[in-house]
Design a protein around this motif. Structure first.
Motif, PDB file in Angstrom:
ATOM      1  N   ASP A 574      -5.541 -17.123  -4.424  1.00 36.37           N
ATOM      2  CA  ASP A 574      -6.630 -16.773  -5.343  1.00 36.37           C
ATOM      3  C   ASP A 574      -6.084 -15.894  -6.462  1.00 36.37           C
ATOM      4  N   PRO A 575      -5.378 -16.510  -7.443  1.00 38.47           N
ATOM      5  CA  PRO A 575      -4.767 -15.735  -8.525  1.00 38.47           C
ATOM      6  C   PRO A 575      -5.776 -14.910  -9.312  1.00 38.47           C
ATOM      7  N   ALA A 576      -7.058 -15.316  -9.314  1.00 33.89           N
ATOM      8  CA  ALA A 576      -8.059 -14.610 -10.103  1.00 33.89           C
ATOM      9  C   ALA A 576      -8.238 -13.168  -9.642  1.00 33.89           C
ATOM     10  N   GLU A 577      -7.843 -12.887  -8.381  1.00 37.86           N
ATOM     11  CA  GLU A 577      -8.020 -11.531  -7.863  1.00 37.86           C
ATOM     12  C   GLU A 577      -7.050 -10.540  -8.480  1.00 37.86           C
ATOM     13  N   TRP A 578      -5.907 -11.028  -8.971  1.00 44.83           N
ATOM     14  CA  TRP A 578      -4.833 -10.114  -9.341  1.00 44.83           C
ATOM     15  C   TRP A 578      -4.735  -9.962 -10.856  1.00 44.83           C
ATOM     16  N   GLU A 579      -4.356  -8.806 -11.282  1.00 42.73           N
ATOM     17  CA  GLU A 579      -4.205  -8.503 -12.702  1.00 42.73           C
ATOM     18  C   GLU A 579      -2.799  -7.934 -12.918  1.00 42.73           C
ATOM     19  N   PRO A 580      -1.913  -8.632 -13.671  1.00 39.79           N
ATOM     20  CA  PRO A 580      -2.186  -9.940 -14.279  1.00 39.79           C
ATOM     21  C   PRO A 580      -2.132 -11.068 -13.253  1.00 39.79           C
ATOM     22  N   ALA A 581      -2.730 -12.195 -13.582  1.00 43.41           N
ATOM     23  CA  ALA A 581      -2.814 -13.316 -12.643  1.00 43.41           C
ATOM     24  C   ALA A 581      -1.441 -13.849 -12.284  1.00 43.41           C
ATOM     25  N   ALA A 582      -0.454 -13.657 -13.180  1.00 46.37           N
ATOM     26  CA  ALA A 582       0.889 -14.185 -12.914  1.00 46.37           C
ATOM     27  C   ALA A 582       1.530 -13.537 -11.691  1.00 46.37           C
ATOM     28  N   ARG A 583       0.965 -12.386 -11.223  1.00 43.92           N
ATOM     29  CA  ARG A 583       1.559 -11.722 -10.062  1.00 43.92           C
ATOM     30  C   ARG A 583       1.110 -12.340  -8.746  1.00 43.92           C
ATOM     31  N   ALA A 584       0.354 -13.409  -8.780  1.00 49.68           N
ATOM     32  CA  ALA A 584      -0.039 -14.110  -7.549  1.00 49.68           C
ATOM     33  C   ALA A 584       1.142 -14.967  -7.112  1.00 49.68           C
ATOM     34  N   ARG A 585       2.143 -14.335  -6.536  1.00 49.00           N
ATOM     35  CA  ARG A 585       3.399 -15.014  -6.218  1.00 49.00           C
ATOM     36  C   ARG A 585       4.079 -14.287  -5.067  1.00 49.00           C
ATOM     37  N   ALA A 586       5.030 -14.952  -4.468  1.00 42.91           N
ATOM     38  CA  ALA A 586       5.830 -14.364  -3.397  1.00 42.91           C
ATOM     39  C   ALA A 586       7.173 -15.065  -3.377  1.00 42.91           C
ATOM     40  N   PHE A 587       8.220 -14.346  -2.951  1.00 44.58           N
ATOM     41  CA  PHE A 587       9.586 -14.868  -2.962  1.00 44.58           C
ATOM     42  C   PHE A 587      10.187 -14.720  -1.566  1.00 44.58           C
ATOM     43  N   ARG A 588      10.735 -15.808  -1.067  1.00 46.44           N
ATOM     44  CA  ARG A 588      11.361 -15.786   0.256  1.00 46.44           C
ATOM     45  C   ARG A 588      12.871 -15.607   0.128  1.00 46.44           C
ATOM     46  N   VAL A 589      13.428 -14.780   1.011  1.00 45.08           N
ATOM     47  CA  VAL A 589      14.872 -14.565   1.054  1.00 45.08           C
ATOM     48  C   VAL A 589      15.387 -15.065   2.391  1.00 45.08           C
ATOM     49  N   ARG A 590      16.331 -15.993   2.330  1.00 40.92           N
ATOM     50  CA  ARG A 590      16.964 -16.529   3.539  1.00 40.92           C
ATOM     51  C   ARG A 590      18.417 -16.836   3.209  1.00 40.92           C
ATOM     52  N   ASP A 591      19.339 -16.331   4.036  1.00 44.72           N
ATOM     53  CA  ASP A 591      20.774 -16.548   3.805  1.00 44.72           C
ATOM     54  C   ASP A 591      21.173 -16.188   2.379  1.00 44.72           C
ATOM     55  N   ARG A 592      20.642 -15.057   1.896  1.00 39.38           N
ATOM     56  CA  ARG A 592      20.984 -14.507   0.578  1.00 39.38           C
ATOM     57  C   ARG A 592      20.493 -15.363  -0.580  1.00 39.38           C
ATOM     58  N   MET A 593      19.693 -16.365  -0.299  1.00 43.41           N
ATOM     59  CA  MET A 593      19.115 -17.205  -1.343  1.00 43.41           C
ATOM     60  C   MET A 593      17.646 -16.852  -1.513  1.00 43.41           C
ATOM     61  N   VAL A 594      17.208 -16.748  -2.775  1.00 45.28           N
ATOM     62  CA  VAL A 594      15.824 -16.388  -3.084  1.00 45.28           C
ATOM     63  C   VAL A 594      15.084 -17.621  -3.586  1.00 45.28           C
ATOM     64  N   LEU A 595      13.915 -17.868  -3.008  1.00 39.33           N
ATOM     65  CA  LEU A 595      13.088 -19.020  -3.369  1.00 39.33           C
ATOM     66  C   LEU A 595      11.674 -18.537  -3.642  1.00 39.33           C
ATOM     67  N   GLN A 596      11.080 -19.013  -4.749  1.00 39.34           N
ATOM     68  CA  GLN A 596       9.679 -18.698  -4.985  1.00 39.34           C
ATOM     69  C   GLN A 596       8.832 -19.638  -4.148  1.00 39.34           C
ATOM     70  N   LEU A 597       7.912 -19.066  -3.366  1.00 38.59           N
ATOM     71  CA  LEU A 597       7.097 -19.870  -2.471  1.00 38.59           C
ATOM     72  C   LEU A 597       6.014 -20.617  -3.254  1.00 38.59           C
ATOM     73  N   PRO A 598       5.718 -21.849  -2.839  1.00 40.60           N
ATOM     74  CA  PRO A 598       4.647 -22.599  -3.504  1.00 40.60           C
ATOM     75  C   PRO A 598       3.283 -22.050  -3.133  1.00 40.60           C
ATOM     76  N   ASN A 599       2.290 -22.387  -3.920  1.00 44.58           N
ATOM     77  CA  ASN A 599       0.923 -21.962  -3.648  1.00 44.58           C
ATOM     78  C   ASN A 599       0.385 -22.775  -2.480  1.00 44.58           C
ATOM     79  N   SER A 600       0.460 -22.205  -1.263  1.00 42.03           N
ATOM     80  CA  SER A 600       0.095 -22.933  -0.046  1.00 42.03           C
ATOM     81  C   SER A 600      -0.817 -22.086   0.820  1.00 42.03           C
ATOM     82  N   ASP A 601      -1.577 -22.754   1.676  1.00 46.31           N
ATOM     83  CA  ASP A 601      -2.365 -22.000   2.649  1.00 46.31           C
ATOM     84  C   ASP A 601      -1.462 -21.581   3.806  1.00 46.31           C
ATOM     85  N   ALA A 602      -2.016 -20.782   4.715  1.00 49.13           N
ATOM     86  CA  ALA A 602      -1.197 -20.233   5.800  1.00 49.13           C
ATOM     87  C   ALA A 602      -0.595 -21.324   6.662  1.00 49.13           C
ATOM     88  N   GLY A 603      -1.339 -22.422   6.884  1.00 54.33           N
ATOM     89  CA  GLY A 603      -0.814 -23.498   7.716  1.00 54.33           C
ATOM     90  C   GLY A 603       0.398 -24.155   7.088  1.00 54.33           C
TER      91      GLY A 603
END
Length: 938
Positions: A574-603
């Protein structure tokens, strides 16, 4: 290794002085006996029996002194100690203890025994430039939800303390390190199987790991010529007694020790009366009812008031079995007694918060209670409400305790936090049990059977005047936990062979859980969550910045993956909750590699986020509820300041960024950064920044200590921080010299040392291939180079793509062919030749058990490019006299090794000769020499 004749030896008699300076008190008799046994035999005993409070963790100080003393006397003891326990809090406590020792060594004034230990430990490592000397001891953290420290594998000679959970240690021992890259696994396995003592705390909870570790030692003993350094030693610890005497195989507290040591007797024998409080309000398997919470709180307040009336100033502990119970109890205590300072800690805190004693309730400002988790405590805290996190690892000293019923071993650990060092004549412990115990009444993580057995044992202690004092418990121990599997699994030689094939992808059938865990039910997994401040709004810029500054242990919140995925899904969905909306994001770190996570539900996030991952979010997002990370959060967590991260000097914002511009040439910016941030601090720094748009400043500039740039093992092989390219011959000679130093210092046979030295000289011969030189940017006038000048990882990858090298081409595979030719010319024996070729070929972890390319595609990498940038010709054969303008003298050896099956044969011959882990150890020695030299810009 040779010891300077001017260096006075350290004696066991001086251990008492050393121990007192480090810890503040003289050692107990059993600690001195343990040291004497290790120095006399070169081995740690198989078992250590010491009750809670007897100071089992002092094996860390004993280890450091033993290594120092042995190095000066010419004897040999393991250089590494792995402190292994299945509880995160205790792992962190061991790390803190090791770091305290390191700091004491570093600050010790010259001339004293501590300084002499430091100097002896320094002799084990290569000489360092002036002003960069270390204390001679290093510590390593290996546990879930913490960034991986890989640098320890570069210090093969240094005295080291590794603080690990059973799975993190065991998976690395079996070439399957959780969170480790496939290419790093042989180094970890070799170093843990040799020159290491594994101290398995609470060994009755890690019986499978104990069996596996001891079996590795047995398997290696069957090799024809294993490395001449100590094989893996295993010492299991428990609270049981070693008997009336002791031997080299078992050590611990003896009855006679109590007669001669008042301090030890007070710690172990001061009575701890215990009483059973039955509660009719107990909620059974359901979540706790309000009346039960109120009953718990009444008991806590009664105990607190009674202890206060008797002059008790220390904190009362309330230990419950579930996080929700802890939160409800803390809230009720705060509601009913506003005069009390109540802290709730559930074990889901960042290390930096635990270190600083940070806490905070909903809607209240964050509070700090320094010293709360130390032996001296914090007198301002009236009650600490906690869970199993306090059972071990927290060196706290409660004045009294109220606890829920738990399994016997857990109760003993909880009781050990009460009047821990026996400084109070009176204490009290209340155990809350359900009045109605018909049917199943236990909530996870415990079972009703476990609690029934514990209660039966507990009743036997109620009428005893000693209660549950540590010494009384050793004489009447609680029932051991039953093994949660039918049979333990013994590793066999065929398992070892399969595990050693570490450069190839492993599959589900290769899971090593069967050889590591007592409980084979689905484990309670853990991932990590980090909040970062001041991340660029542009996702690409933020990802690039995070790739340059990966998470560090002090800032990681541990969290169960299901809660973590719920939280992340809420942030993304729900990007509308955050100000600015661009901060509706998360980054995964695995084996020293950083990946931006897609907009997905918990499942859907199951496929992207798993146990062991670390996820980074912006600090604008609420992540906490009741002090723990929650999928339904109510407040934010403060980000750790960038300047507090190891190796980071500053993250710049405007107008500081503009001061470095407007010319964003890397060399010019680096010079400016050195003048502004490096020179005043007396350090070498570098400036990393995002690629600026023409006419604009970069989105971010990160100032870091320069040495930090060489953490990536794959990148360090291709570029250097030196101002000029590193000559291939110069690098080869430096690695050979360093490899010989380590081989001699570690005590390897002279014949093996000579082969390791020669392997260092030849390990990069394949880099002379024309296309590899093109990738490095070599020029005719510079000759062959081993590494280019300073480049970012992105620049390195781009240069490789331009070179025209076949995908997956490995220079060390070509080096192995060159080594085969040298072995033939020198008429080396078959064992020496086999060892040389494999060490050269596996220099970077590939070739286990084979390489991606056969001889033909390997040799194509030595061809020049045509003017159009394509291959000049395709008809390379074993009889080809030349490759382009340079003669490829090793073509025939390449075809014999990689097309004729000789590589596979020599790998198996080496395994039988030196052992599965022995070969990994020798490989680790060579690779450490290469890594050290590379980090030194040569």
């Amino acid at each position: 290794m040779n010891v300077p004749s001017t260096t006075a030896q350290l004696t066991a008699e001086e251990f008492s002085e050393f121990f007192a300076e480090i810890t503040g008190h003289t050692p107990f008799a059993w600690q001195t006996r343990l040291l004497e046994t290790v120095l006399r035999t070169g081995r740690w005993p198989a078992a250590l029996g010491a009750p809670t409070g007897a100071g089992k963790s002092s094996v860390i100080e004993i280890h450091a002194f033993a290594v120092a003393a042995a190095s000066l006397s010419g004897t040999r003891v393991p250089r590494r100690m792995a402190m292994i326990v299945g509880r995160r809090a205790l792992v962190d406590s061991h790390l803190a203890q090791a770091q305290k020792l390191i700091n004491r060594l570093a600050m010790a004034p010259e001339g004293g025994v501590v300084a002499r230990v430091r100097e002896a430990l320094r002799l084990l490592a290569p000489a360092r430039p002036p002003g960069t000397a270390t204390p001679g001891l290093r510590s390593v953290l290996l546990r879930g939800a913490a960034p991986r420290d890989r640098s320890w594998v570069d210090d093969v000679s240094t005295c080291t303390v590794i603080c690990a959970t059973p799975e993190m240690f065991g998976s690395r021992l079996l070439f399957r390190g959780y969170g480790s890259s496939r290419l790093a696994r042989p180094r970890e396995a070799g170093l843990l199987a040799y020159d290491t003592v594994a101290v398995i705390d609470e060994a009755h909870l890690s019986r499978q790991l104990d069996l596996t570790a001891r079996r590795i030692d047995a398997l290696e003993s069957m090799a024809d010529r294993p490395p001449t350094v100590p094989r893996l030693q295993v010492m299991s610890t428990s609270a049981t007694l070693p008997g009336e005497g002791h031997s080299d195989e078992i050590e611990g507290v003896l009855p006679a020790d109590l007669d001669s040591d008042e301090v030890l007797r007070r710690r172990l024998c001061t009575p701890k009366p215990v009483r059973i409080v039955e509660s009719a309000e107990h909620s059974g398997t359901a979540k706790p009812r309000e009346k039960y919470i109120q009953a718990l709180c009444r008991e806590v307040l009664d105990v607190h008031d009674l202890m206060s009336a008797e002059g008790g100033e220390r904190t009362v502990g309330c230990v419950v079995n579930n996080v929700d119970t802890a939160n409800l109890v803390a809230a009720e205590l705060l509601r009913s007694r506003r005069d009390l300072a109540v802290v709730c800690r559930t074990g889901q805190s960042r290390p930096i918060d635990i270190e600083r004693g940070v806490t905070g309730e909903e809607g209240a400002p964050v509070q700090r209670f320094p010293g709360l988790y130390t032996i001296d405590g914090n007198p301002d805290v009236s009650v600490l409400v906690t869970t199993q996190a306090v059972e071990v690892g927290v060196d706290i000293d409660f004045s009294a305790m109220v606890t829920e019923l738990a399994p016997g071993s857990s109760l003993v650990q909880r009781f050990g936090r009460v009047n821990r060092i026996g400084r109070s004549a009176r204490t009290m412990i209340s155990v809350i049990v359900p009045a109605n115990r018909a049917g199943d009444y236990a909530r996870p993580p415990y079972t009703t059977d476990e609690l029934d057995r514990a209660l039966e044992w507990l009743r036997s202690r109620v009428d005893s005047k000693d209660g549950v004092s540590p010494w009384a418990v050793t004489r009447n121990p609680p029932p051991e936990a039953e093994l949660d599997r039918e049979v333990l699994q013994r590793p066999e030689d065929w398992d070892a062979r399969r595990w050693s094939h570490s450069s190839q992808p492993s599959f589900g059938s290769d899971d090593v859980t069967l050889h590591l865990r007592d409980d084979l039910s689905p484990e309670r997994e853990s991932m990590g969550l980090v909040v970062r401040s001041r991340l660029p709004e542009d996702d690409g810029d933020a990802l690039a910045l995070l790739s340059e500054a990966l998470p560090q242990a002090l800032e990681v919140f541990p969290v169960e993956p299901r809660h973590g995925r719920d939280l992340i899904a809420g942030i993304l969905h729900d990007p509308a909750e955050w100000e600015p909306a661009a901060r509706a994001r998360a980054f995964r770190v695995r084996d020293r590699m950083v990946l931006q996570l897609p907009n997905s539900d918990a499942g859907a996030l199951h496929q992207y986020v798993r146990s062991g991952d670390i996820v980074i979010v912006d600090d604008i997002h609420p992540i906490l509820r009741d002090g723990a990370v929650s999928g339904n959060p109510t407040r934010r967590a403060a980000a750790v300041d960038w300047s507090e991260l190891d190796g980071v000097v500053a993250l710049l914002s405007e107008p500081e960024i503009s001061e470095l511009g407007p010319d964003w040439d890397h060399e010019i910016v680096a010079d400016h950064a050195q003048v502004i941030w490096g020179d005043p601090a007396g350090i070498d720094v570098e400036a990393r920044f995002s690629e600026p748009v023409a006419g604009e400043d970069p989105a971010w500039v990160l100032i870091t200590e320069r040495a930090r740039a060489l953490d990536d093992e794959s990148t360090v092989q291709e570029f250097s921080l030196a101002e000029v390219p590193v000559a291939l011959s110069e690098h080869a000679r430096a690695v050979a010299s360093r490899a010989r130093f380590h081989s001699d210092a570690l005590g390897l046979d002279s014949d093996v040392s000579a082969v390791v030295e020669l392997a260092g000289l030849l390990h990069d011969e394949g880099k002379s291939a024309e296309r590899f030189q093109r990738m490095l940017g070599a020029r005719t006038q510079t000759g062959f180079i081993a590494k280019s000048t300073q480049r970012s990882p992105v620049e390195v990858r781009a240069a490789r793509e331009r070179s025209g090298l076949p995908s997956g081409w490995r220079h060390e595979q070509l080096s192995a062919a060159a080594a085969a030719r040298v072995a033939f010319e020198r008429r080396m024996t078959r064992p020496e030749s086999d060892l040389l070729i494999q060490l050269v070929g596996t220099t970077h972890g590939h070739g286990r058990p084979f390489f991606s390319h056969g001889a033909e595609r390997l040799l194509l990498g030595t061809e020049p490019m045509s003017s159009e940038g394509t291959r000049a010709r395709e008809d390379v054969t074993a009889d080809s006299p030349a490759i382009g303008d340079n003669r490829c003298e090793s073509a025939r050896e390449a075809f014999e090794l990689f097309d004729g099956g000789e590589w596979d044969s020599l790998v198996e011959r080496n395994r039988r000769a030196y052992g599965t882990w022995g070969m990994a150890y020798l490989e680790a020695v060579l690779r450490a020499a290469d890594a050290q030299v590379s980090k030194e810009r040569s």
